[in-house]
Design a protein around this motif. Structure first.
Motif, PDB file in Angstrom:
ATOM      1  N   ALA A  64      19.940 -14.473  38.288  1.00 11.52           N
ATOM      2  CA  ALA A  64      19.670 -12.868  37.650  1.00 11.52           C
ATOM      3  C   ALA A  64      19.869 -14.043  36.093  1.00 11.52           C
ATOM      4  N   LYS A  65      19.406 -14.893  35.635  1.00  8.29           N
ATOM      5  CA  LYS A  65      18.927 -14.653  33.674  1.00  8.29           C
ATOM      6  C   LYS A  65      18.026 -15.914  34.379  1.00  8.29           C
ATOM      7  N   SER A  66      18.069 -16.677  35.135  1.00  9.69           N
ATOM      8  CA  SER A  66      16.710 -17.374  35.652  1.00  9.69           C
ATOM      9  C   SER A  66      15.269 -16.329  36.320  1.00  9.69           C
ATOM     10  N   LEU A  67      15.757 -14.916  36.808  1.00  5.35           N
ATOM     11  CA  LEU A  67      14.766 -14.638  37.524  1.00  5.35           C
ATOM     12  C   LEU A  67      14.421 -14.257  36.057  1.00  5.35           C
ATOM     13  N   SER A  68      15.234 -13.295  35.372  1.00  7.63           N
ATOM     14  CA  SER A  68      14.111 -12.856  33.441  1.00  7.63           C
ATOM     15  C   SER A  68      14.162 -13.574  32.317  1.00  7.63           C
ATOM     16  N   LYS A  69      13.377 -15.192  33.281  1.00 10.65           N
ATOM     17  CA  LYS A  69      12.205 -15.534  32.580  1.00 10.65           C
ATOM     18  C   LYS A  69      13.276 -16.497  31.992  1.00 10.65           C
ATOM     19  N   GLN A  70      14.807 -16.581  31.890  1.00  8.38           N
ATOM     20  CA  GLN A  70      15.696 -17.643  31.086  1.00  8.38           C
ATOM     21  C   GLN A  70      15.161 -19.460  31.431  1.00  8.38           C
ATOM     22  N   ARG A  71      15.127 -20.693  30.366  1.00  8.42           N
ATOM     23  CA  ARG A  71      15.509 -21.406  30.581  1.00  8.42           C
ATOM     24  C   ARG A  71      17.071 -21.586  31.127  1.00  8.42           C
ATOM     25  N   LEU A  72      17.753 -22.565  31.825  1.00  9.14           N
ATOM     26  CA  LEU A  72      18.772 -21.961  32.621  1.00  9.14           C
ATOM     27  C   LEU A  72      19.959 -23.566  31.519  1.00  9.14           C
ATOM     28  N   ASN A  73      20.528 -24.101  31.374  1.00 11.43           N
ATOM     29  CA  ASN A  73      21.455 -24.857  30.026  1.00 11.43           C
ATOM     30  C   ASN A  73      21.759 -25.756  31.129  1.00 11.43           C
ATOM     31  N   LEU A  74      22.600 -26.988  30.589  1.00  7.32           N
ATOM     32  CA  LEU A  74      23.246 -27.777  31.830  1.00  7.32           C
ATOM     33  C   LEU A  74      24.393 -27.721  32.495  1.00  7.32           C
ATOM     34  N   THR A  75      25.535 -26.708  31.848  1.00 12.49           N
ATOM     35  CA  THR A  75      26.684 -26.804  32.548  1.00 12.49           C
ATOM     36  C   THR A  75      25.790 -25.609  33.775  1.00 12.49           C
TER      37      THR A  75
END
Length: 496
Positions: A64-75
């Motif tokens: 869901a975070k990615s689909l809101s066009k936010q980059r993911l952190n390593l964890t």
């Protein structure tokens, strides 16, 4: 002690951490400049992987975070990597498919690699160009042979090339710059090369500047494997044996003003889970230090090369390969992803829906193979690796059209200065589809008129009409219709 900890942080957290430190003691603490410094800590990457658990709930939240066009952190990327249940893996693939559609629309960019020379001073065990491979016939195409190759590529409709060189003193920055200018100068009928990307050895800053002045597009340098010990085991001699020099090479490119760079891993040399996280680490490093991540990420899998036997423990299955591509798509929403003809046609057709934005078509990697103008003693029987998708460019275009995907030869962003940080400013808000779809449509119209067979042309014009009909912006729809008619009347290279 605190400075050592800073060097190990996620690069995207650099600025926020610096601000926090300055609040408490601005005179005592300052964050070191991490540009042009090694940034891979193998123990840290493995610690993240081993100490991160995964659940369907966590996976869904991260998607869901990615689909809101936010980059993911390593964890967060590690959570996706560690997901093994069927439901989570399917959710990852569906999430990647949705993200690709939202960001890139239904277009696929097409290009071709052109091998200029296979002389090499490195001894990389997995590569057919290695110095210890006595079966390789060494050759560098001369200017006329390069022209012959490019004319043959233009006859097929190609507009974008990646020029590939071994690492050898003959392939100096001045030589590479000359071949780039030569490529741009070849015109045959309506054919022309509008973007020349480079895959070559690392340079110093001055060398990168020379190549930049020739008007290159993306400069690709693949780390092959980000694990230092594994890297040392495969790279047995030559300049490429220096892990840190290669690791920081694209920093030097950025310092030289090349803000359009490509990174990659040769999957199968080491554990794919580690390599995926390291690719994200590299992306974070470039974004933190230069305000722009890589323009593209490539993920070739190890294939047959003359005299090389791969370690079966690290070979990546089709299922894991599909999974890692979907994870990368979710991790870096706005980075182009390249799937090469190393992979068989059937698998490429499946995987492109999970995040791939660029593929090569009609690929030949033997020197002189496009034009077939070299005699038997000049030509090479073997390339750098084995090509497993031997479809012609027209066959690939035809099959993309069957899936209602727009084959794109667009080069607009590069030529209008929308590269590097400017490209990120343009793409991150989600406007790629609004500009790239009409540009892709216009380049498809060019291809259909100039190069396509009757069957392909019929399918292509139907898709173009459908694309125009579905364009919601009335002003853009009118403009696109007008430009398509101008293309039909003989105009070329109309871009938004």
């Amino acid at each position: 002690m605190i400075i050592l900890k800073i060097l190990r942080i996620n690069q995207l957290e650099k600025e926020s951490l610096k601000n926090n430190l300055m609040k408490f003691s601005p005179q005592k603490y300052s964050l070191p400049d991490l540009s042009m410094q090694p940034f891979i800590d193998a123990n840290e990457i493995w610690d993240i992987l081993k100490n991160t658990t995964s659940s369907k709930t966590a996976v869904d939240k991260i998607i869901a975070k990615s689909l809101s066009k936010q980059r993911l952190n390593l964890t967060e990327v590690a959570v996706l990597i560690n997901a093994t249940d069927t439901a989570s893996i399917q959710a990852i693939k569906e999430g990647a498919k949705t993200l690709k559609k939202n960001v890139y629309g239904n277009r696929i960019v097409l290009f071709a690699p052109l091998y200029i020379g296979n002389k090499c001073q490195n001894n990389c065990s997995y590569c057919g160009f290695r110095t210890s491979n006595k079966d390789a016939v060494r050759k560098t195409l001369d200017d006329q042979e390069i022209i012959n190759e490019i004319e043959a590529l233009e006859d097929n409709g190609q507009k974008r090339l990646v020029l590939v060189y071994g690492e050898h003193q003959d392939y100096s920055p001045e030589y590479i710059a000359n071949t780039v200018k030569l490529a741009y100068g070849v015109k045959k009928g309506n054919g022309e090369i509008r973007r020349v990307n480079i895959n070559a050895a690392p340079m110093d800053i001055e060398g990168f500047k020379i190549v930049k002045e020739a008007g290159i597009g993306t400069f690709q340098i693949f780390q092959e494997t980000y694990h230092p010990e594994a890297y040392a085991n495969y790279h047995l001699g030559g300049k490429k044996a220096n892990f840190e020099n290669r690791l920081t090479s694209l920093d030097r490119a950025q310092e030289a003003g090349i803000d359009d760079v490509g990174i990659g891993v040769l999957f199968g040399l080491y554990d794919w889970r580690y390599e995926v996280l390291a690719l994200v680490r590299h992306t974070n490093h470039l974004e933190a230090c230069y305000n722009v991540g890589p323009h593209t990420i490539s993920f070739p899998r190890i294939k047959e090369a003359s005299g090389f036997v791969a370690n079966p423990n690290y070979l990546v299955s089709d299922n894991d390969f599909t999974k890692l591509i979907a994870i990368l798509r979710l991790a870096v929403p706005y980075t182009g992803m390249i799937l090469t003809a190393r992979e068989p046609a059937k698998l490429r057709d499946e995987i492109i829906q999970y995040g791939v934005s660029q593929i090569d078509g009609g690929t030949k990697i033997e020197l002189g193979a496009y034009s077939k103008t070299l005699n038997e003693t000049q030509n090479l029987n073997k390339g750098q690796f084995k090509v497993n998708d031997e479809r012609s460019l027209n066959e690939i275009v035809n099959e993309l059209l069957d899936k209602e995907m727009i084959p794109s030869f667009c080069t607009a962003c590069y030529r209008l200065g929308r590269t590097g940080e400017h490209f990120m400013e343009f793409s991150v808000p989600g406007f790629i589809k609004k500009c790239c779809t009409p540009n892709a449509t216009l380049t498809l119209a060019e291809y259909l008129i100039d190069y396509a067979d009757e069957s392909t042309a019929e399918k292509g014009w139907k898709l173009i009409q459908k694309t125009v009909d579905e364009t919601e912006n009335k002003k853009l729809k009118k403009s696109l219709k007008e430009r398509i008619e101008r293309v039909k009347a003989g105009e070329r290279d109309l871009i938004y």
